[in-house]
Design an enzyme around this catalytic site. Structure first.
Site, PDB file in Angstrom:
ATOM      1  N   PHE B 118      38.494  21.211  51.311  1.00  0.00           N
ATOM      2  CA  PHE B 118      38.953  21.639  49.992  1.00  0.00           C
ATOM      3  C   PHE B 118      40.368  21.135  49.790  1.00  0.00           C
ATOM      4  CE2 PHE B 118      38.309  25.114  46.703  1.00  0.00           C
ATOM      5  CZ  PHE B 118      37.048  24.693  46.343  1.00  0.00           C
ATOM      6  N   GLN B 232      48.384  27.608  36.853  1.00  0.00           N
ATOM      7  CA  GLN B 232      47.771  26.374  37.357  1.00  0.00           C
ATOM      8  C   GLN B 232      46.784  25.777  36.356  1.00  0.00           C
ATOM      9  OE1 GLN B 232      44.814  26.406  40.750  1.00  0.00           O
ATOM     10  NE2 GLN B 232      46.496  25.361  41.738  1.00  0.00           N
ATOM     11  N   HIS B 234      43.766  22.995  35.696  1.00  0.00           N
ATOM     12  CA  HIS B 234      42.753  22.192  36.357  1.00  0.00           C
ATOM     13  C   HIS B 234      42.526  20.951  35.496  1.00  0.00           C
ATOM     14  CE1 HIS B 234      38.949  20.975  38.105  1.00  0.00           C
ATOM     15  NE2 HIS B 234      39.149  21.822  39.086  1.00  0.00           N
ATOM     16  N   LEU B 244      35.111  24.816  33.267  1.00  0.00           N
ATOM     17  CA  LEU B 244      35.439  23.897  34.337  1.00  0.00           C
ATOM     18  C   LEU B 244      34.320  22.933  34.724  1.00  0.00           C
ATOM     19  CD1 LEU B 244      38.098  24.083  35.795  1.00  0.00           C
ATOM     20  CD2 LEU B 244      36.859  25.000  37.729  1.00  0.00           C
ATOM     21  N   THR B 246      33.757  20.857  37.962  1.00  0.00           N
ATOM     22  CA  THR B 246      34.405  20.908  39.272  1.00  0.00           C
ATOM     23  C   THR B 246      34.792  19.522  39.770  1.00  0.00           C
ATOM     24  OG1 THR B 246      32.337  20.747  40.469  1.00  0.00           O
ATOM     25  CG2 THR B 246      33.140  22.955  39.983  1.00  0.00           C
ATOM     26  N   GLU B 247      35.676  19.542  40.758  1.00  0.00           N
ATOM     27  CA  GLU B 247      36.177  18.319  41.357  1.00  0.00           C
ATOM     28  C   GLU B 247      35.063  17.417  41.872  1.00  0.00           C
ATOM     29  OE1 GLU B 247      40.212  19.994  42.277  1.00  0.00           O
ATOM     30  OE2 GLU B 247      39.449  19.392  44.238  1.00  0.00           O
ATOM     31  N   ARG B 278      45.356  17.922  42.242  1.00  0.00           N
ATOM     32  CA  ARG B 278      45.080  18.539  40.952  1.00  0.00           C
ATOM     33  C   ARG B 278      46.209  18.411  39.938  1.00  0.00           C
ATOM     34  NH1 ARG B 278      42.293  24.465  41.761  1.00  0.00           N
ATOM     35  NH2 ARG B 278      40.380  23.588  42.597  1.00  0.00           N
ATOM     36  N   HIS B 346      43.868  27.580  34.418  1.00  0.00           N
ATOM     37  CA  HIS B 346      42.824  27.964  35.354  1.00  0.00           C
ATOM     38  C   HIS B 346      43.163  29.206  36.181  1.00  0.00           C
ATOM     39  CE1 HIS B 346      39.481  27.445  37.980  1.00  0.00           C
ATOM     40  NE2 HIS B 346      40.192  27.115  39.027  1.00  0.00           N
ATOM     41  N   ARG B 381      48.663  27.572  43.792  1.00  0.00           N
ATOM     42  CA  ARG B 381      47.641  28.124  44.674  1.00  0.00           C
ATOM     43  C   ARG B 381      46.723  27.025  45.187  1.00  0.00           C
ATOM     44  NH1 ARG B 381      41.821  29.603  43.532  1.00  0.00           N
ATOM     45  NH2 ARG B 381      42.115  28.212  41.768  1.00  0.00           N
TER      46      ARG B 381
HETATM   47  C1  LIG Z   1      36.120  28.809  37.052  1.00  0.00           C
HETATM   48  C2  LIG Z   1      36.872  29.373  38.219  1.00  0.00           C
HETATM   49  C3  LIG Z   1      36.581  28.957  39.507  1.00  0.00           C
HETATM   50  C4  LIG Z   1      37.269  29.485  40.595  1.00  0.00           C
HETATM   51  N1  LIG Z   1      36.951  29.047  41.862  1.00  0.00           N
HETATM   52  C5  LIG Z   1      37.603  29.567  42.927  1.00  0.00           C
HETATM   53  C6  LIG Z   1      37.270  29.166  44.254  1.00  0.00           C
HETATM   54  O1  LIG Z   1      36.406  28.340  44.460  1.00  0.00           O
HETATM   55  N2  LIG Z   1      37.929  29.721  45.287  1.00  0.00           N
HETATM   56  C7  LIG Z   1      38.895  30.674  45.092  1.00  0.00           C
HETATM   57  O2  LIG Z   1      39.440  31.154  46.069  1.00  0.00           O
HETATM   58  N3  LIG Z   1      39.227  31.079  43.855  1.00  0.00           N
HETATM   59  C8  LIG Z   1      38.608  30.556  42.763  1.00  0.00           C
HETATM   60  N4  LIG Z   1      38.951  30.970  41.492  1.00  0.00           N
HETATM   61  C9  LIG Z   1      39.914  32.054  41.321  1.00  0.00           C
HETATM   62  C10 LIG Z   1      39.285  33.399  41.656  1.00  0.00           C
HETATM   63  O3  LIG Z   1      37.952  33.410  41.231  1.00  0.00           O
HETATM   64  C11 LIG Z   1      39.999  34.556  40.967  1.00  0.00           C
HETATM   65  O4  LIG Z   1      41.345  34.448  41.181  1.00  0.00           O
HETATM   66  C12 LIG Z   1      39.557  35.898  41.547  1.00  0.00           C
HETATM   67  O5  LIG Z   1      38.169  36.002  41.520  1.00  0.00           O
HETATM   68  C13 LIG Z   1      40.175  37.085  40.843  1.00  0.00           C
HETATM   69  O6  LIG Z   1      39.610  38.286  41.336  1.00  0.00           O
HETATM   70  P1  LIG Z   1      40.151  39.718  40.936  1.00  0.00           P
HETATM   71  O7  LIG Z   1      39.366  40.712  41.673  1.00  0.00           O
HETATM   72  O8  LIG Z   1      41.614  39.721  41.099  1.00  0.00           O
HETATM   73  O9  LIG Z   1      39.878  39.818  39.375  1.00  0.00           O
HETATM   74  P2  LIG Z   1      38.532  39.698  38.508  1.00  0.00           P
HETATM   75  O10 LIG Z   1      37.369  39.289  39.282  1.00  0.00           O
HETATM   76  O11 LIG Z   1      38.927  38.890  37.333  1.00  0.00           O
HETATM   77  O12 LIG Z   1      38.263  41.182  38.069  1.00  0.00           O
HETATM   78  C14 LIG Z   1      39.051  41.868  37.146  1.00  0.00           C
HETATM   79  C15 LIG Z   1      38.439  43.207  36.872  1.00  0.00           C
HETATM   80  O13 LIG Z   1      39.338  43.996  36.104  1.00  0.00           O
HETATM   81  C16 LIG Z   1      38.657  44.609  35.048  1.00  0.00           C
HETATM   82  N5  LIG Z   1      39.586  44.833  33.954  1.00  0.00           N
HETATM   83  C17 LIG Z   1      40.426  43.942  33.383  1.00  0.00           C
HETATM   84  N6  LIG Z   1      41.106  44.517  32.390  1.00  0.00           N
HETATM   85  C18 LIG Z   1      40.709  45.805  32.321  1.00  0.00           C
HETATM   86  C19 LIG Z   1      41.041  46.915  31.491  1.00  0.00           C
HETATM   87  N7  LIG Z   1      41.921  46.836  30.481  1.00  0.00           N
HETATM   88  N8  LIG Z   1      40.421  48.097  31.713  1.00  0.00           N
HETATM   89  C20 LIG Z   1      39.492  48.212  32.686  1.00  0.00           C
HETATM   90  N9  LIG Z   1      39.147  47.199  33.496  1.00  0.00           N
HETATM   91  C21 LIG Z   1      39.748  46.006  33.321  1.00  0.00           C
HETATM   92  C22 LIG Z   1      37.528  43.670  34.718  1.00  0.00           C
HETATM   93  O14 LIG Z   1      36.484  44.385  34.112  1.00  0.00           O
HETATM   94  C23 LIG Z   1      37.146  43.164  36.089  1.00  0.00           C
HETATM   95  O15 LIG Z   1      36.231  44.054  36.679  1.00  0.00           O
HETATM   96  C24 LIG Z   1      38.281  30.445  40.393  1.00  0.00           C
HETATM   97  C25 LIG Z   1      38.574  30.871  39.086  1.00  0.00           C
HETATM   98  C26 LIG Z   1      37.898  30.331  38.003  1.00  0.00           C
HETATM   99  C27 LIG Z   1      38.289  30.750  36.633  1.00  0.00           C
END
Ligand SMILES: Cc1cc2nc3c(=O)[nH]c(=O)nc-3n(C[C@H](O)[C@H](O)[C@H](O)COP(=O)(O)OP(=O)(O)OC[C@H]3O[C@@H](n4cnc5c(N)ncnc54)[C@H](O)[C@@H]3O)c2cc1C
Ligand code: SF4
Ligand code: SF4
Ligand code: FES
Lengths: 345, 567
Positions: B118, B232, B234, B244, B246-247, B278, B346, B381
């Site tokens: 990666f 960041q 992408h 997205l 992907t790469e 990136r 992203h 990141r």
């Molecule tokens: C397209 C894409 C691909 C990615 N690929 C990778 C990867 O391959 N590897 C990697 O390490 N990372 C990757 N990332 C980044 C990673 O997915 C995220 O940073 C990570 O999943 C965030 O997790 P989290 O639990 O912090 O938040 P989230 O999974 O975003 O969860 C947020 C939660 O908060 C809740 N919430 C928000 N606001 C409120 C509110 N006002 N009231 C009540 N609930 C609320 C939502 O309902 C949700 O349940 C990617 C991101 C994207 C966008």
């Protein structure tokens, strides 16, 4: 040379009428439809169109959407009668198949309680996931977790790989023919998840889960109509999971109890008695007679041949059983043929 | 309502891990998870690539130490080295833990967890499950929470903290199904609401709800936000939706082509061409667009990601997902035509300032996941480190809150605060005369951010961005909520989210304007080099008397000295 995409876009926009199901429990005693006509170019999804309507025409139109990329499962709805994801469905594709020219009908999923407009309540599905223990109860004690990996073969991984694609969008739930009649029915997505857990070597409650699955409203209630699999937005072979659970039940529980056999019996007599059920739900219509015989018959025969299940009348002898099956399927074929004819008219 | 010991806001990877760990730490506690979408819908499900851990299944000589170094270097030396050490040393354990609970990781020929290379990692250490890693991790966590009987308040929208002096009394949230504003008195609150990159709107790969709600609530309660200017981008987002590609598409040999039919990467990265890092590729595409070599369209200017020369067979067998996405979201089949793309916002490196245990400056308030900023990602990141971050620090925050809950008295939330919130929420419904549409404001916010606080930043642009954001905030005062119903009012929810994005946008722009250097994802045309003498420090943004006030926090160093970042 590359062609700028906009040349294609200039092929034009089409005026599309979205006929949207409306119901606000606070003020409406009955549901109704609202029509919204907007110009739509190629490449636009149903969700983007709904967003457009919400932003520019009527902000009260209510629907769920989150990822907009076909992975979160929020935006399941019925588009021209078929349950699918609004965010991955192209408007022009739907139009091409639309019965009424230029009109796309958008309705909430079926078989789940309606909340408002296109939003249904997902809690019943979550409750079923709980009821059927849709989780791994690991053979590894909690205190030892994180120290070492289970070694898992590619072969095992492939057994549940497809099943873990499920995004719980409930499209299959909406299309399930049994759920329409019986809301207690386990649901295709929950069967799929149960199967996925049951074939995972890390899990320790296989027997317990299976015992629940063979009870009333469980796996034996499924009519094999295949509608869930056909509508699955992730093209998951849900029926493999359902067959898998049934075969597993016969293998591991056959001698122990009769519930499976009883259900099978009820299922078959249903078919015999009620041509209607057959007509509406059986897989012949979509999969053909040969397919059905190849796929369903062997299992039934296996059940009988193995005599693991106490043979219920009238399937006392295996040969006789097969005969009955053949007759049944012939009858079904007739039904289907007639049905086809009447459709063509 | 009976006071809770721990209320977790967010049901993504971070929130669910926190819930599980809190229950494990003290099973007698009263714990609840609140989420505006069903937990399994959270944006964690969108992560395809994988999660990094030095399991050494693939590269036998991989070590935690190397993972630490890659992360620090990748973050352009802005990450706190003690936090990175926690992240990377916990990684193998947490990945195995997930495996032990049922995550269907892809497998190596020797039946161990599979790993792949990666970006930014010296060795292949990214653990994955096909191209659905985040989805399967989230499933596993949700299943385990259901098993443990975690109490969920699904489709509840968090509105505000109830604060008494230096500590919180709990949370105020709206039940979407009924429209009621409800109190959640709690000894501790953990924010795990995900990122804020959706403020770039159509130019973001994020889910519609990644609007930084938790950060905005914390900020309004006086809790500082850290490093908000680091966002960041992408390189390859779809033109219309920002989604997205992907790469992998470039990995398989895709070309980036401008409107003159030129493979322009030759100008920026002669050797690596399309496979440069990136940020470099994003900047190159942006330059092409800015200098007029992009394709114009009503949906914005873009360039081509051309796969046509790869042939139908390769595209179908190796890149089926990418083909499906191009067809579904752009109506373009990459076998026949190039895909219209441009860089897309992203990931948000910044977030609620926490210590290594997830604590914020306010007693009883914690944060984790993309919503928090420990900081382990620094100025940039690495792919695969974010899933890891949410798991490791989600768990740590859950543990800390559960341990500390009994230290705090349970607060009661005064009725008047509920009424205030309700009035605030309902305010927009009664505006008459001239009004603003939330859709237009949201679009304008995305545009001004992409233009002025985007990939390339510069003093006068940033100033303009700051002005435009404050104009948008003025206009927001007249925003109209058209849907007046109580039941599942998504119109109202979108307006509330817009408010949060506007508040946070101000901190992003302010931080970017102040930081007169280029580091990681933050590129100042007028200050093109990293300036360690003046800027090797975190930015803190605090709301004081309604104004964003910037402060700073030193970076915790460790074994690794500052070095130039070259690849
Ligand atoms: C397209 C894409 C691909 C990615 N690929 C990778 C990867 O391959 N590897 C990697 O390490 N990372 C990757 N990332 C980044 C990673 O997915 C995220 O940073 C990570 O999943 C965030 O997790 P989290 O639990 O912090 O938040 P989230 O999974 O975003 O969860 C947020 C939660 O908060 C809740 N919430 C928000 N606001 C409120 C509110 N006002 N009231 C009540 N609930 C609320 C939502 O309902 C949700 O349940 C990617 C991101 C994207 C966008
Ligand atoms: S095959 Fe079974 S589960 Fe699937 S839709 Fe038909 S009855 Fe329902
Ligand atoms: S099985 Fe398919 S249709 Fe059913 S919920 Fe899962 S993804 Fe949706
Ligand atoms: S919005 Fe997530 S699947 Fe459609």
């Amino acid at each position: 040379m590359t062609v700028p995409i906009d040349q294609h876009l200039e092929e034009g926009k089409k005026d599309v009428t979205f006929r949207v199901f409306r119901f606000n429990p606070q003020v409406d005693s009955k549901s109704y439809f609202d029509d919204y006509t907007i110009p739509v170019e190629r490449g636009i999804t149903v969700l983007r169109s709904l967003n457009y309507i919400k932003e520019h025409i009527d902000a009260s139109v209510s629907f769920r959407a989150f990822c907009q990329a076909g992975i979160c499962g929020s935006c399941g709805m019925r588009i021209n009668g078929l349950s699918q994801l609004a965010c991955t469905t192209q408007v022009w594709d739907v139009l091409a198949k639309s019965r009424e020219q230029g009109i796309i009908k958008v309705e909430p999923l079926r078989n789940l309680p309606l909340v408002k407009d296109l939003i249904v309540d997902m809690d019943p599905l979550v409750d079923k996931m709980k009821h059927y223990s849709n989780w791994i109860d690991s053979t590894m004690p909690e205190a030892s977790m994180g120290k070492k990996e289970f070694l898992i073969s590619e072969e095992e991984f492939l057994r549940y790989d497809k099943a873990t694609d499920c995004i719980l969008c409930a499209s299959c739930v909406s299309e399930c023919s049994i759920l329409r009649a019986n809301k207690e029915y386990v649901s295709p997505a929950v069967l799929l998840k149960s199967f996925r857990m049951n074939v995972d070597s890390r899990d320790s409650i296989h027997d317990q889960r299976l015992a629940e699955l063979v009870k009333d409203h469980g796996v034996w209630d499924c009519t094999h109509c295949y509608r869930c699999q056909e509508s699955c937005v992730k093209s998951i072979p849900i029926m493999d999971a359902i067959h898998g659970i049934r075969e597993d039940a016969i293998e591991t529980r056959g001698v122990k109890d009769t519930s499976g056999a009883k259900h099978a019996e009820a299922f078959m007599s249903d078919i015999e008695k009620k041509g209607k059920l057959v007509e509406a739900t059986l897989p012949i219509r979509t999969n053909g007679v040969v397919w059905t015989l190849q796929n369903l018959l062997p299992m039934a025969v296996k059940m009988i041949m193995k005599r693991r299940t106490p043979p219920p009348p009238p399937l006392v002898k295996s040969a006789k059983g097969i005969k009955i099956f053949r007759e049944m399927f012939r009858e079904m074929t007739e039904h289907v043929k007639q049905d086809h004819k009447s459709h063509k008219k | 309502m009976k006071p809770f010991d721990v209320v977790i806001v967010g049901g993504g990877g971070a929130g669910l891990y926190a819930a599980m760990e809190a229950m494990k730490t003290n099973p007698s506690l009263n714990i609840a998870v609140l989420s505006k979408v069903y937990p399994n819908r959270s944006h964690t499900s969108a992560a395809q690539g994988g999660a990094n851990a030095a399991l050494a299944n693939k590269a036998k000589d991989d070590t935690v130490e190397m993972h630490i170094f890659d992360t620090i270097k990748g973050g352009d030396y802005l990450a706190d080295q003690d936090a990175v050490e926690v992240l990377c040393s916990e990684a193998p354990k947490i990945i195995r833990e997930l495996e032990n609970m049922g995550t269907p990781w892809s497998r190596m020929p020797d039946n161990t967890i599979a790993q792949r290379p990666f970006g930014g990692a010296t060795l292949p250490r990214c653990c994955y499950c096909s191209d659905k890693t985040g989805h399967t991790i989230l499933q596993t966590l949700y299943e385990q929470c259901l098993k443990k009987g975690v109490i969920f308040f699904n489709e509840y929208f968090a509105l505000n903290l109830s604060v008494n002096g230096s500590r919180s009394r709990g949370l105020i949230a709206m039940n979407m199904k009924s429209g009621k504003v409800e109190a959640f008195p709690a000894r501790t609150v953990i924010f795990a609401t995900g990122g804020y990159a959706k403020m770039y709107w159509n130019r973001s790969s994020n889910a519609a709800g990644n609007t930084g709600d938790g950060q905005a609530i914390a900020f309004r309660s006086g809790i500082p936000l850290k490093d908000m200017e680091f966002v960041q981008f992408h390189p390859t987002g779809l033109r219309k939706s920002g989604l997205l590609i992907t790469e992998g598409a470039r990995g398989e040999g895709g070309y980036l082509v401008n409107k003159d039919g030129e493979r322009f990467m030759a100008r920026y990265a002669k050797e690596k061409m399309e496979l440069g890092p990136r940020d470099l590729v994003s900047r190159s595409i942006e330059t092409e667009i800015l200098e007029g070599r992009g394709f114009d369209s009503p949906a914005g200017t873009y360039i081509h990601l051309d796969l046509t020369h790869l042939g139908a067979d390769l595209i179908k067998s190796r890149l089926p997902q990418i083909r499906e996405m191009s067809m579904q979201f752009e109506g373009v089949d990459p076998i026949e035509e190039p895909i219209p793309i441009r860089p897309t916002a992203h990931y948000s490196m910044g977030g609620i300032d926490t210590d290594n245990f997830g604590r914020t400056v306010m007693e009883g308030v914690y944060a984790a996941g993309e919503c928090g900023c420990v900081s382990v990602h620094g100025a940039n990141r690495l792919g695969g480190n974010s899933l890891l971050d949410i798991l490791v620090f989600g768990r740590i925050a859950g543990h800390t809150a559960a341990e500390e809950a009994r230290k705090f008295e349970p607060g009661t939330i005064p009725e008047v605060e509920l009424k205030e919130q309700l009035d605030a929420v309902r305010g927009g419904m009664h505006s008459s005369g001239n009004y603003e549409r939330y859709g237009a404001l949201r679009e304008d916010l995305g545009k001004t951010l992409a233009r002025n606080v985007g990939i390339y930043r510069e003093s006068s642009l940033l100033q303009k961005g700051i002005e435009e954001i404050s104009e948008l905030k003025e206009r927001f005062k007249k925003v109209r909520v058209f849907d007046t119903s109580d039941v599942f009012n998504t119109n109202l929810m979108q307006v509330l989210e817009l408010k949060n994005m506007l508040d946070l946008a101000e901190t992003v722009a302010a931080g970017a304007y102040a930081r007169e250097e280029s580091r990681g994802s933050h590129t100042r045309v007028d200050f093109p080099v990293r300036d360690d003498a003046n800027w090797h420090k975190h930015t803190l943004a605090t709301l004081i008397n309604g104004k964003v006030v910037l402060g700073e926090k030193p970076v915790t160093m460790g074994r690794y000295e500052l070095q130039e970042r070259t690849y």
